[in-house]
Design a protein around this motif. Structure first.
Motif, PDB file in Angstrom:
ATOM      1  N   ASP A 180       0.837  -1.188   0.000  1.00 57.39           N
ATOM      2  CA  ASP A 180       0.000   0.000   0.000  1.00 57.39           C
ATOM      3  C   ASP A 180       0.879   1.247   0.000  1.00 57.39           C
ATOM      4  N   TYR A 181       0.308   2.321  -0.506  1.00 53.57           N
ATOM      5  CA  TYR A 181       1.005   3.600  -0.568  1.00 53.57           C
ATOM      6  C   TYR A 181       0.039   4.728  -0.223  1.00 53.57           C
ATOM      7  N   THR A 182       0.568   5.783   0.352  1.00 50.91           N
ATOM      8  CA  THR A 182      -0.171   7.034   0.423  1.00 50.91           C
ATOM      9  C   THR A 182      -0.015   7.732  -0.914  1.00 50.91           C
ATOM     10  N   VAL A 183      -1.130   8.180  -1.487  1.00 47.98           N
ATOM     11  CA  VAL A 183      -1.113   8.775  -2.818  1.00 47.98           C
ATOM     12  C   VAL A 183      -1.404  10.274  -2.724  1.00 47.98           C
ATOM     13  N   TYR A 184      -0.431  11.067  -3.134  1.00 42.35           N
ATOM     14  CA  TYR A 184      -0.577  12.517  -3.226  1.00 42.35           C
ATOM     15  C   TYR A 184      -0.731  12.865  -4.705  1.00 42.35           C
ATOM     16  N   SER A 185      -1.910  13.318  -5.081  1.00 40.07           N
ATOM     17  CA  SER A 185      -2.189  13.552  -6.502  1.00 40.07           C
ATOM     18  C   SER A 185      -2.064  15.022  -6.866  1.00 40.07           C
ATOM     19  N   GLY A 186      -2.202  15.280  -8.164  1.00 36.29           N
ATOM     20  CA  GLY A 186      -2.043  16.634  -8.668  1.00 36.29           C
ATOM     21  C   GLY A 186      -3.187  17.570  -8.327  1.00 36.29           C
ATOM     22  N   HIS A 187      -4.339  16.999  -8.022  1.00 38.04           N
ATOM     23  CA  HIS A 187      -5.517  17.780  -7.631  1.00 38.04           C
ATOM     24  C   HIS A 187      -6.306  16.974  -6.611  1.00 38.04           C
ATOM     25  N   GLY A 188      -6.910  17.638  -5.670  1.00 38.91           N
ATOM     26  CA  GLY A 188      -7.796  16.953  -4.747  1.00 38.91           C
ATOM     27  C   GLY A 188      -7.100  16.372  -3.531  1.00 38.91           C
ATOM     28  N   ASP A 189      -7.842  15.501  -2.842  1.00 40.41           N
ATOM     29  CA  ASP A 189      -7.430  15.005  -1.534  1.00 40.41           C
ATOM     30  C   ASP A 189      -6.425  13.864  -1.621  1.00 40.41           C
ATOM     31  N   VAL A 190      -5.698  13.705  -0.537  1.00 41.05           N
ATOM     32  CA  VAL A 190      -4.805  12.566  -0.399  1.00 41.05           C
ATOM     33  C   VAL A 190      -5.646  11.290  -0.277  1.00 41.05           C
ATOM     34  N   THR A 191      -5.098  10.186  -0.754  1.00 40.90           N
ATOM     35  CA  THR A 191      -5.785   8.907  -0.674  1.00 40.90           C
ATOM     36  C   THR A 191      -4.743   7.820  -0.449  1.00 40.90           C
ATOM     37  N   THR A 192      -5.166   6.574  -0.514  1.00 43.94           N
ATOM     38  CA  THR A 192      -4.226   5.456  -0.448  1.00 43.94           C
ATOM     39  C   THR A 192      -4.446   4.562  -1.650  1.00 43.94           C
ATOM     40  N   LEU A 193      -3.417   3.854  -2.027  1.00 40.92           N
ATOM     41  CA  LEU A 193      -3.543   2.973  -3.179  1.00 40.92           C
ATOM     42  C   LEU A 193      -4.536   1.852  -2.892  1.00 40.92           C
ATOM     43  N   GLU A 194      -4.534   1.336  -1.695  1.00 39.30           N
ATOM     44  CA  GLU A 194      -5.464   0.255  -1.385  1.00 39.30           C
ATOM     45  C   GLU A 194      -6.910   0.739  -1.450  1.00 39.30           C
ATOM     46  N   PHE A 195      -7.178   1.959  -0.978  1.00 39.19           N
ATOM     47  CA  PHE A 195      -8.529   2.511  -1.095  1.00 39.19           C
ATOM     48  C   PHE A 195      -8.928   2.613  -2.553  1.00 39.19           C
ATOM     49  N   GLU A 196      -8.014   3.057  -3.405  1.00 42.30           N
ATOM     50  CA  GLU A 196      -8.331   3.186  -4.829  1.00 42.30           C
ATOM     51  C   GLU A 196      -8.512   1.816  -5.482  1.00 42.30           C
ATOM     52  N   ARG A 197      -7.712   0.840  -5.076  1.00 45.13           N
ATOM     53  CA  ARG A 197      -7.908  -0.512  -5.604  1.00 45.13           C
ATOM     54  C   ARG A 197      -9.328  -1.015  -5.334  1.00 45.13           C
ATOM     55  N   GLN A 198      -9.843  -0.673  -4.161  1.00 47.92           N
ATOM     56  CA  GLN A 198     -11.153  -1.183  -3.745  1.00 47.92           C
ATOM     57  C   GLN A 198     -12.310  -0.324  -4.224  1.00 47.92           C
TER      58      GLN A 198
END
Length: 205
Positions: A180-198
């Motif tokens: 898993d990773y913490t994901v800092y994107s170019g716009h919007g809120d921080v998320t995690t890779l596992e959250f996005e997978r699901q």
């Protein structure tokens, strides 16, 4: 590295500011905000400095010229997006503002390149699709995903050099990273890779 973020007043682009005892890195300076200016002044004497770009779009690069006046650092971008940095039609500055903006990178990056900043290492993961040279930067258990992956969404693929099929392949590559990773994107809120997978439609099985 310590990570902080400042958000541009137009387009809401996230600019990330990273620093440790010996190094300072700015990712995607789309605008000079007060927070970014303070960071630049406070860290300009660091031994290692860099400005990293996830891709060439105007809303991620517009603050560079002003930033470099107080933050003496090289600009890094993928080799595949270096041309777009110089081309107002590709970096969409004409489209977004009606004016032309162009810039030449100091150094070009390729997939798998590793940049060392003191005790921290940043690895380049090429993720074309949003632009032909879009890249993510991986640092430990953190991914700076640019406009490739957002919380519950993905980057658009209707601008110059974009390619929907390549974007989906890049998203699959990110999804298949181990752990898993913490994901800092170019716009919007921080998320995690596992959250996005699901939860992210584009990353679900």
């Amino acid at each position: 590295m310590n990570i902080s973020v400042t958000v541009t007043s137009y387009f809401g682009t996230n600019c990330y500011m990273l620093e440790n005892e010996s190094a300072a890195v700015v990712i995607d300076p789309g605008e000079i905000t007060p927070e970014l200016m303070l960071f630049a002044k406070e860290n300009n004497e660091k031994r290692q400095k860099a400005i990293l770009l996830t891709h060439c779009h105007f809303d991620h690069i517009a603050g560079i010229n002003e930033l470099k006046k107080v933050f003496n650092a090289d600009v890094f971008i993928s080799a595949a997006d270096a041309e777009g940095l110089n081309n107002p039609n590709i970096n969409v500055s004409r489209y977004l503002t009606g004016n032309s903006f162009s810039l030449t990178a100091d150094k070009q990056l390729n997939d798998g390149d590793v940049l060392t900043f003191g005790k921290d290492r940043i690895t380049v993961l090429m993720t074309p699709g949003h632009t032909k040279g879009s890249a993510c930067f991986i640092m430990g258990d953190v991914i700076f995903s640019g406009d490739t992956l957002f919380k519950m969404n993905i980057g658009r693929y209707d601008l110059p050099t974009a390619n929907a099929k390549e974007l989906l392949m890049s998203l699959k590559r990110i999804k298949n990273l181990s752990g898993d990773y913490t994901v800092y994107s170019g716009h919007g809120d921080v998320t995690t890779l596992e959250f996005e997978r699901q939860n992210n439609f584009y990353l679900k099985d």
